[in-house]
Design a protein around this motif. Structure first.
Motif, PDB file in Angstrom:
ATOM      1  N   SER A   1      41.682  42.849  41.413  1.00 53.90           N
ATOM      2  CA  SER A   1      41.145  43.923  40.585  1.00 53.90           C
ATOM      3  C   SER A   1      39.690  44.157  40.955  1.00 53.90           C
ATOM      4  O   SER A   1      38.971  43.238  41.345  1.00 53.90           O
ATOM      5  CB  SER A   1      41.253  43.556  39.104  1.00 53.90           C
ATOM      6  N   ALA A   2      39.252  45.408  40.817  1.00 59.49           N
ATOM      7  CA  ALA A   2      37.874  45.746  41.164  1.00 59.49           C
ATOM      8  C   ALA A   2      36.889  44.968  40.296  1.00 59.49           C
ATOM      9  O   ALA A   2      35.829  44.543  40.761  1.00 59.49           O
ATOM     10  CB  ALA A   2      37.650  47.250  41.002  1.00 59.49           C
ATOM     11  N   GLY A   3      37.258  44.760  39.038  1.00 61.78           N
ATOM     12  CA  GLY A   3      36.383  44.008  38.143  1.00 61.78           C
ATOM     13  C   GLY A   3      36.205  42.574  38.591  1.00 61.78           C
ATOM     14  O   GLY A   3      35.079  42.061  38.631  1.00 61.78           O
ATOM     15  N   ALA A   4      37.316  41.904  38.929  1.00 66.53           N
ATOM     16  CA  ALA A   4      37.234  40.513  39.387  1.00 66.53           C
ATOM     17  C   ALA A   4      36.471  40.416  40.699  1.00 66.53           C
ATOM     18  O   ALA A   4      35.675  39.489  40.908  1.00 66.53           O
ATOM     19  CB  ALA A   4      38.646  39.932  39.550  1.00 66.53           C
ATOM     20  N   PHE A   5      36.698  41.392  41.598  1.00 63.42           N
ATOM     21  CA  PHE A   5      35.985  41.394  42.884  1.00 63.42           C
ATOM     22  C   PHE A   5      34.472  41.529  42.659  1.00 63.42           C
ATOM     23  O   PHE A   5      33.680  40.809  43.275  1.00 63.42           O
ATOM     24  CB  PHE A   5      36.484  42.545  43.755  1.00 63.42           C
ATOM     25  N   THR A   6      34.068  42.429  41.775  1.00 63.83           N
ATOM     26  CA  THR A   6      32.645  42.640  41.503  1.00 63.83           C
ATOM     27  C   THR A   6      32.002  41.385  40.930  1.00 63.83           C
ATOM     28  O   THR A   6      30.906  40.985  41.338  1.00 63.83           O
ATOM     29  CB  THR A   6      32.457  43.812  40.521  1.00 63.83           C
TER      30      THR A   6
END
Length: 396
Positions: free
Chosen positions: A299-304
Motif C-alpha cells: 500500500s502507498a501508505g505503508a511504503f511512505t
C-alpha cells in the motif's frame, strides 16, 4: 404514527459522557417551532450505542439542538414527581435553527464560547436574517462588529457543524451509518459529502466502515458487485488486512486469500475467482497500491511510512553522537544508580548504556523479564544526572 415512530426534538443540557457501550447525554424535549422546553418535569438521557462515539463530545456539546427518531425507550419516576426517560435513537440529526431560534442556540451552546445570551441577542438585532448568511460564508469581519476576533473565529468554526446537516442526515438516516461515523464523514467532506460518498461508497473504508457494510451501501446506491470501484477497493482492503496480520508486503498468493473472503459469492466459486482476477488487474493500476517488484505489492501508505523510517535510520546511523561523557564518569553515574536502587546491573545492561551513549541508534531487545525496562530507567538516570551537573556547572 405511534409514539416510538415520531421524531422528537431536544436541547442537550450536559455534554456527552462515557456510558455502557457508548456515550450518553442529558437533554430536555423542546418545541420544534420555539425551541422552548416542552415539560419541566420530564428529563431525558439519550444513549448512543457505538464503538467510535468519543467524537460526539466535540459536536453534541451542551446547548446543541437535535432531532431524533426513537428506537427504544423506558421511563421511571424520580424525586419531586419528575420523570426520567432513557432513549436509544434510531437516528439523530442536528437542528439548524431558523429565525430568532438562533439567539437561543448561540447563547446556550457550549461550543459558541464567548457569545452568551446578551451578545447572541445583539447579533440578531444587528444583522437579523442576514446573520445566517454571515455565518454560512464565514464572514468574520461582520461578526467583529459585535464579537472579539477569537470569539468570531470560534463561532464560525462551530457553525460549520450546522452547515453540513444535510450531509449528516444523508449518512445517518439515508445510508444507515452510525451517528459517530456520520459526523466523521460529513465533517471531513463538508459540502461534498453526498457527492463523494455517492460516487464511491468505498471511501467509507477510511472511516472505519467495514467492507461488507460498504457493499450494502454500494448496492443501495445502485452499484453492481463487479463495479470497478468495488474491485479496486477490495484489492486495497486486502492489502490492509494483510498489513494488520504483520506484513507490509503481500504476494499474489497472500492477497488471493483475503480477496476470496472479501469478494466471495456464496455457492459460486467461478464468479468469485473472476472477481478476484479483476481485482488483481485493477490493483496494479491503482494509485494507492505500489508494485515493488518480485510479484509483491504494497500500500502507498505503508511504503511512505517505511521509506520515512528507513531514511530516519540512515540519518541516525551515519551521523555520530554529539554526547561526550567519558567512561569514568559513566561508571560513576551507574554506581550512583545502583546504590540508589540497591541492586547491580549485569554486564550486558552496562554495555548497552555505553552503546546508547556512543551511538545515536541502538536496538535493545530481549525476552520478558531480562531487564529491558530497568536498563532504560538506568539510562535515563545517567542522562538526567549528567544534564543536571552541566546546568550546575554553567550556573557556577
Amino acid at each position: 404514527m405511534n409514539d416510538f415512530e415520531q421524531e422528537k426534538f431536544f436541547r442537550i443540557t450536559r455534554p456527552p459522557y462515557s456510558s455502557r457501550k457508548g456515550r450518553s447525554f442529558h437533554a430536555v424535549q423542546i418545541d420544534p417551532d420555539t425551541l422552548r422546553n416542552c415539560n419541566y418535569k420530564r428529563n431525558y438521557i439519550i444513549h448512543i450505542v457505538e464503538n467510535n462515539s468519543d467524537r460526539l463530545s466535540l459536536i453534541l456539546a451542551k446547548g446543541a439542538l437535535v432531532k431524533l427518531a426513537v428506537k427504544k425507550q423506558y421511563s421511571r419516576r424520580v424525586e419531586h414527581g419528575g420523570i426520567l426517560t432513557v432513549i436509544t435513537p434510531q437516528y439523530l440529526d442536528l437542528i439548524r435553527p431558523s429565525g430568532e431560534q438562533i439567539v437561543i442556540m448561540l447563547g446556550s451552546h457550549a461550543r459558541f464560547k464567548g457569545v452568551g445570551p446578551v451578545k447572541a441577542r445583539t447579533l440578531w438585532s444587528t444583522f437579523g436574517e442576514s446573520l445566517f448568511e454571515i455565518l454560512d460564508n464565514g464572514d468574520i469581519v461582520s461578526l467583529r462588529k459585535i464579537l472579539s476576533e477569537n470569539t468570531a473565529k470560534n463561532t464560525i468554526d462551530a457553525w460549520r457543524s450546522y452547515i453540513n446537516i444535510d450531509a449528516m442526515r444523508f449518512c445517518n438516516a439515508h445510508l444507515g451509518l452510525s451517528v459517530s461515523t456520520s459526523f466523521l464523514v460529513s465533517d471531513y467532506y463538508q459540502q461534498e459529502t453526498i457527492s463523494k460518498v455517492s460516487e464511491d461508497p468505498y471511501r467509507l473504508l477510511a472511516f472505519g466502515v467495514d467492507f461488507n457494510e460498504c457493499d450494502r451501501i454500494s448496492v443501495a446506491l445502485g452499484f453492481q458487485l463487479d463495479a470497478p470501484i468495488r474491485l479496486a477497493a477490495a484489492a486495497e482492503e486486502a492489502l490492509y488486512c494483510h498489513l494488520s496480520s504483520g506484513s507490509t508486503l503481500a504476494t499474489r498468493y497472500d492477497l488471493d486469500i483475503w480477496l476470496k473472503q472479501l469478494l466471495n459469492i456464496p455457492n459460486n466459486q467461478e464468479k468469485t475467482e473472476c472477481y478476484v482476477n479483476q481485482a488483481f488487474a485493477l490493483a496494479t493500476s491503482c494509485e494507492n497500491i505500489l508494485d515493488v517488484g518480485d510479484n509483491e505489492l504494497q500500500s502507498a501508505g505503508a511504503f511512505t511510512m517505511e521509506a520515512y523510517v528507513a531514511q530516519r535510520l540512515v540519518n541516525l546511523i551515519t551521523n555520530p553522537s554529539k554526547l561526550s561523557i567519558d567512561e569514568k564518569r559513566i561508571n560513576f553515574y551507574i554506581n550512583q544508580y545502583e546504590s540508589k536502587k540497591c541492586f547491580n546491573l549485569n554486564s550486558l545492561q552496562k554495555e548497552a548504556i555505553f552503546g546508547a551513549i556512543k551511538h545515536r541508534f541502538l536496538i535493545i531487545n530481549g525476552g520478558a523479564g531480562v531487564g529491558k525496562t530497568t536498563l532504560l530507567d538506568a539510562l535515563y538516570s545517567v542522562f538526567h544526572v549528567n544534564s543536571d551537573n552541566k546546568c550546575n556547572a554553567h550556573g557556577a
